[in-house]
Design a protein around this motif. Structure first.
Motif, PDB file in Angstrom:
ATOM      1  N   TYR A  97      -5.890 -39.223   5.035  1.00 52.05           N
ATOM      2  CA  TYR A  97      -6.187 -37.903   5.594  1.00 52.05           C
ATOM      3  C   TYR A  97      -5.036 -37.295   6.407  1.00 52.05           C
ATOM      4  CZ  TYR A  97     -10.947 -38.569   4.013  1.00 52.05           C
ATOM      5  OH  TYR A  97     -12.047 -38.764   3.217  1.00 52.05           O
ATOM      6  N   SER A  98      -3.904 -37.968   6.460  1.00 50.81           N
ATOM      7  CA  SER A  98      -2.783 -37.466   7.268  1.00 50.81           C
ATOM      8  C   SER A  98      -1.889 -36.502   6.494  1.00 50.81           C
ATOM      9  CB  SER A  98      -1.951 -38.643   7.795  1.00 50.81           C
ATOM     10  OG  SER A  98      -2.690 -39.405   8.711  1.00 50.81           O
ATOM     11  N   SER A  99      -2.497 -35.492   5.896  1.00 48.24           N
ATOM     12  CA  SER A  99      -1.698 -34.492   5.190  1.00 48.24           C
ATOM     13  C   SER A  99      -2.394 -33.145   5.267  1.00 48.24           C
ATOM     14  CB  SER A  99      -1.503 -34.891   3.723  1.00 48.24           C
ATOM     15  OG  SER A  99      -2.724 -34.791   3.023  1.00 48.24           O
ATOM     16  N   PRO A 100      -1.639 -32.059   5.311  1.00 47.57           N
ATOM     17  CA  PRO A 100      -2.246 -30.718   5.343  1.00 47.57           C
ATOM     18  C   PRO A 100      -3.198 -30.448   4.184  1.00 47.57           C
ATOM     19  CG  PRO A 100       0.065 -30.603   5.962  1.00 47.57           C
ATOM     20  CD  PRO A 100      -0.175 -32.010   5.497  1.00 47.57           C
ATOM     21  N   PRO A 101      -2.900 -30.882   2.947  1.00 45.50           N
ATOM     22  CA  PRO A 101      -3.854 -30.622   1.860  1.00 45.50           C
ATOM     23  C   PRO A 101      -5.219 -31.286   2.086  1.00 45.50           C
ATOM     24  CG  PRO A 101      -1.702 -31.135   0.956  1.00 45.50           C
ATOM     25  CD  PRO A 101      -1.634 -31.437   2.422  1.00 45.50           C
ATOM     26  N   SER A 102      -5.224 -32.476   2.685  1.00 47.68           N
ATOM     27  CA  SER A 102      -6.493 -33.151   2.976  1.00 47.68           C
ATOM     28  C   SER A 102      -7.313 -32.332   3.966  1.00 47.68           C
ATOM     29  CB  SER A 102      -6.230 -34.546   3.532  1.00 47.68           C
ATOM     30  OG  SER A 102      -5.622 -35.369   2.572  1.00 47.68           O
ATOM     31  N   TRP A 103      -6.663 -31.838   4.996  1.00 47.52           N
ATOM     32  CA  TRP A 103      -7.367 -31.035   6.004  1.00 47.52           C
ATOM     33  C   TRP A 103      -7.867 -29.721   5.397  1.00 47.52           C
ATOM     34  CZ3 TRP A 103     -10.368 -30.996   9.755  1.00 47.52           C
ATOM     35  CH2 TRP A 103     -10.502 -29.914  10.642  1.00 47.52           C
ATOM     36  N   GLU A 104      -7.073 -29.144   4.515  1.00 47.33           N
ATOM     37  CA  GLU A 104      -7.503 -27.908   3.866  1.00 47.33           C
ATOM     38  C   GLU A 104      -8.757 -28.153   3.019  1.00 47.33           C
ATOM     39  OE1 GLU A 104      -7.453 -23.874   3.125  1.00 47.33           O
ATOM     40  OE2 GLU A 104      -6.356 -25.082   4.585  1.00 47.33           O
ATOM     41  N   GLU A 105      -8.801 -29.284   2.335  1.00 48.01           N
ATOM     42  CA  GLU A 105      -9.970 -29.638   1.538  1.00 48.01           C
ATOM     43  C   GLU A 105     -11.203 -29.820   2.425  1.00 48.01           C
ATOM     44  OE1 GLU A 105     -12.398 -31.043  -1.746  1.00 48.01           O
ATOM     45  OE2 GLU A 105     -10.643 -29.727  -1.516  1.00 48.01           O
ATOM     46  N   ILE A 106     -11.032 -30.476   3.561  1.00 47.81           N
ATOM     47  CA  ILE A 106     -12.135 -30.682   4.507  1.00 47.81           C
ATOM     48  C   ILE A 106     -12.657 -29.336   5.009  1.00 47.81           C
ATOM     49  CG2 ILE A 106     -12.691 -31.539   6.824  1.00 47.81           C
ATOM     50  CD1 ILE A 106     -10.695 -33.858   6.232  1.00 47.81           C
ATOM     51  N   ARG A 107     -11.757 -28.453   5.406  1.00 48.60           N
ATOM     52  CA  ARG A 107     -12.164 -27.148   5.930  1.00 48.60           C
ATOM     53  C   ARG A 107     -12.915 -26.336   4.876  1.00 48.60           C
ATOM     54  NH1 ARG A 107      -7.785 -23.776   9.069  1.00 48.60           N
ATOM     55  NH2 ARG A 107      -6.769 -23.811   7.018  1.00 48.60           N
ATOM     56  N   LEU A 108     -12.430 -26.347   3.656  1.00 43.74           N
ATOM     57  CA  LEU A 108     -13.076 -25.569   2.598  1.00 43.74           C
ATOM     58  C   LEU A 108     -14.472 -26.108   2.291  1.00 43.74           C
ATOM     59  CD1 LEU A 108     -10.091 -24.952   0.144  1.00 43.74           C
ATOM     60  CD2 LEU A 108     -11.257 -23.270   1.597  1.00 43.74           C
ATOM     61  N   LYS A 109     -14.620 -27.429   2.251  1.00 44.61           N
ATOM     62  CA  LYS A 109     -15.937 -28.026   1.991  1.00 44.61           C
ATOM     63  C   LYS A 109     -16.927 -27.629   3.082  1.00 44.61           C
ATOM     64  CE  LYS A 109     -15.194 -30.575  -1.738  1.00 44.61           C
ATOM     65  NZ  LYS A 109     -15.898 -30.347  -3.024  1.00 44.61           N
ATOM     66  N   VAL A 110     -16.490 -27.700   4.331  1.00 40.31           N
ATOM     67  CA  VAL A 110     -17.374 -27.377   5.448  1.00 40.31           C
ATOM     68  C   VAL A 110     -17.685 -25.884   5.480  1.00 40.31           C
ATOM     69  CG1 VAL A 110     -17.571 -27.324   7.980  1.00 40.31           C
ATOM     70  CG2 VAL A 110     -16.653 -29.352   6.826  1.00 40.31           C
ATOM     71  N   ALA A 111     -16.680 -25.059   5.257  1.00 39.72           N
ATOM     72  CA  ALA A 111     -16.899 -23.612   5.249  1.00 39.72           C
ATOM     73  C   ALA A 111     -17.878 -23.212   4.149  1.00 39.72           C
ATOM     74  CB  ALA A 111     -15.562 -22.887   5.062  1.00 39.72           C
ATOM     75  N   ASN A 112     -17.730 -23.784   2.969  1.00 39.72           N
ATOM     76  CA  ASN A 112     -18.645 -23.479   1.861  1.00 39.72           C
ATOM     77  C   ASN A 112     -20.070 -23.928   2.188  1.00 39.72           C
ATOM     78  OD1 ASN A 112     -16.626 -22.353   0.281  1.00 39.72           O
ATOM     79  ND2 ASN A 112     -16.183 -24.251  -0.806  1.00 39.72           N
ATOM     80  N   PHE A 113     -20.187 -25.063   2.835  1.00 40.47           N
ATOM     81  CA  PHE A 113     -21.502 -25.575   3.216  1.00 40.47           C
ATOM     82  C   PHE A 113     -22.193 -24.635   4.220  1.00 40.47           C
ATOM     83  CE2 PHE A 113     -24.007 -28.148   6.254  1.00 40.47           C
ATOM     84  CZ  PHE A 113     -25.004 -28.599   5.385  1.00 40.47           C
ATOM     85  N   ILE A 114     -21.436 -24.218   5.241  1.00 46.85           N
ATOM     86  CA  ILE A 114     -21.993 -23.312   6.232  1.00 46.85           C
ATOM     87  C   ILE A 114     -22.349 -21.969   5.597  1.00 46.85           C
ATOM     88  CG2 ILE A 114     -21.522 -22.029   8.365  1.00 46.85           C
ATOM     89  CD1 ILE A 114     -19.772 -24.386   9.241  1.00 46.85           C
ATOM     90  N   ASN A 115     -21.515 -21.527   4.683  1.00 53.03           N
ATOM     91  CA  ASN A 115     -21.778 -20.266   3.986  1.00 53.03           C
ATOM     92  C   ASN A 115     -23.068 -20.332   3.180  1.00 53.03           C
ATOM     93  OD1 ASN A 115     -20.866 -17.608   3.595  1.00 53.03           O
ATOM     94  ND2 ASN A 115     -20.100 -18.124   1.548  1.00 53.03           N
ATOM     95  N   GLU A 116     -23.351 -21.486   2.601  1.00 52.43           N
ATOM     96  CA  GLU A 116     -24.600 -21.676   1.870  1.00 52.43           C
ATOM     97  C   GLU A 116     -25.805 -21.589   2.820  1.00 52.43           C
ATOM     98  OE1 GLU A 116     -24.684 -25.165  -0.532  1.00 52.43           O
ATOM     99  OE2 GLU A 116     -22.769 -24.706  -1.516  1.00 52.43           O
ATOM    100  N   LEU A 117     -25.635 -22.130   4.015  1.00 53.74           N
ATOM    101  CA  LEU A 117     -26.729 -22.078   4.997  1.00 53.74           C
ATOM    102  C   LEU A 117     -26.999 -20.639   5.445  1.00 53.74           C
ATOM    103  CD1 LEU A 117     -25.837 -25.100   7.331  1.00 53.74           C
ATOM    104  CD2 LEU A 117     -27.563 -25.043   5.523  1.00 53.74           C
ATOM    105  N   ARG A 118     -26.003 -19.780   5.347  1.00 55.65           N
ATOM    106  CA  ARG A 118     -26.172 -18.383   5.780  1.00 55.65           C
ATOM    107  C   ARG A 118     -26.974 -17.571   4.774  1.00 55.65           C
ATOM    108  NH1 ARG A 118     -20.122 -16.595   6.370  1.00 55.65           N
ATOM    109  NH2 ARG A 118     -20.992 -14.672   7.165  1.00 55.65           N
ATOM    110  N   ARG A 119     -27.106 -18.053   3.545  1.00 52.43           N
ATOM    111  CA  ARG A 119     -27.758 -17.246   2.489  1.00 52.43           C
ATOM    112  C   ARG A 119     -29.268 -17.300   2.611  1.00 52.43           C
ATOM    113  NH1 ARG A 119     -23.901 -19.542  -2.402  1.00 52.43           N
ATOM    114  NH2 ARG A 119     -21.974 -18.549  -1.697  1.00 52.43           N
TER     115      ARG A 119
END
Length: 259
Positions: free
Chosen positions: A237-259
């Motif tokens: 997990y010590s790379s920017p692409p890993s963190w970007e993947e984590i953020r996108l997964k979480v953002a998409n999940f929260i976005n689903e909860l908003r619907r």
């Protein structure tokens, strides 16, 4: 038992496990519930270790809980049980200075390792009532096997409550914490079998949580979360692409909860 097998993070975890074992002997499980990162470690397969342990408490007086916790921390038998793991001494807090109020009870503890290192940890009880569904279950056997510990039953928040608490924290903290995003990333796969509407968070908080996901850059995540992972997971997990993947997964999940 080879003491060198255990890292600083594992020594704190051993202390947390054994403290919970002793706490269950002194206080009925209906009076407290494990939450936060330790809850995720012990029950939801999180690979992020926690320096501190957080619990909720209700139905038990401040003085009673304080006396129980201090007796555990000061017990010679409790301390002797930790010695085979490489913890030679538990230094309890100065209770005259420790925060002990109707809303928060905080116990700052120092663990002295066999190599003479001083490891800090904190046990904190919030007394604002339970914030979700509490289950009484056995700690993950994989964790117990790592330390060759006997089964341990602990009251803790379920996955719906853990997710709700993490999204709330992401939306309302004064300072956004990368660990909240990472913890949601851990919890998302375990939520797939539940109905989306079970998470009860208002739309304003969901929107704020979604926006806050993108406020945390890789450097902040690296500096505050990576060191609480095992060496193997740090490499992953010590790379920017890993963190970007984590953020996108979480953002998409929260976005689903908003619907």
């Amino acid at each position: 038992m080879n003491q060198k097998l255990f890292s600083h993070l594992q020594l704190r975890e051993i202390f947390h496990l054994e403290f919970l074992r002793w706490l269950a002997r002194k206080i009925k499980v209906k009076y407290y519930a494990l939450k936060g990162g330790v809850n995720l470690r012990f029950f939801f397969h999180s690979f992020r270790y926690s320096e501190d342990m957080d619990l909720d408490a209700q139905g038990i007086r401040v003085e009673v809980l304080k006396e129980v916790v201090m007796k555990i921390l000061q017990s010679l038998v409790f301390q002797e049980n930790l010695m085979p793991f490489g913890i030679t001494k538990v230094v309890p807090p100065d209770i005259r200075k420790a925060k002990q109020t109707k809303t928060t009870q905080r116990f700052k503890v120092h663990l002295i390792s066999s190599s003479g290192e001083d490891l800090f940890t904190k046990i904190e009880f919030s007394r604002r009532g339970f914030g979700g569904t509490v289950n009484v279950e056995t700690v993950n056997f994989d964790i117990l096997r790592t330390y060759k510990l006997a089964p341990l039953i602990v009251p803790h928040y379920d996955v719906i409550s853990a997710i709700t608490q993490k999204v709330e924290a992401l939306a309302t903290r004064t300072i956004i914490q990368p660990r909240d995003i990472f913890d949601l990333y851990i919890l998302i796969p375990q939520y797939s079998s539940h109905k989306r509407e079970e998470v009860k968070i208002n739309s304003a908080k969901l929107t704020k949580a979604y926006e806050n996901v993108f406020e945390i850059g890789f450097e902040w995540f690296r500096d505050t979360v990576i060191s609480y992972l095992s060496i193997e997971d740090q490499l992953l997990y010590s790379s920017p692409p890993s963190w970007e993947e984590i953020r996108l997964k979480v953002a998409n999940f929260i976005n689903e909860l908003r619907r």
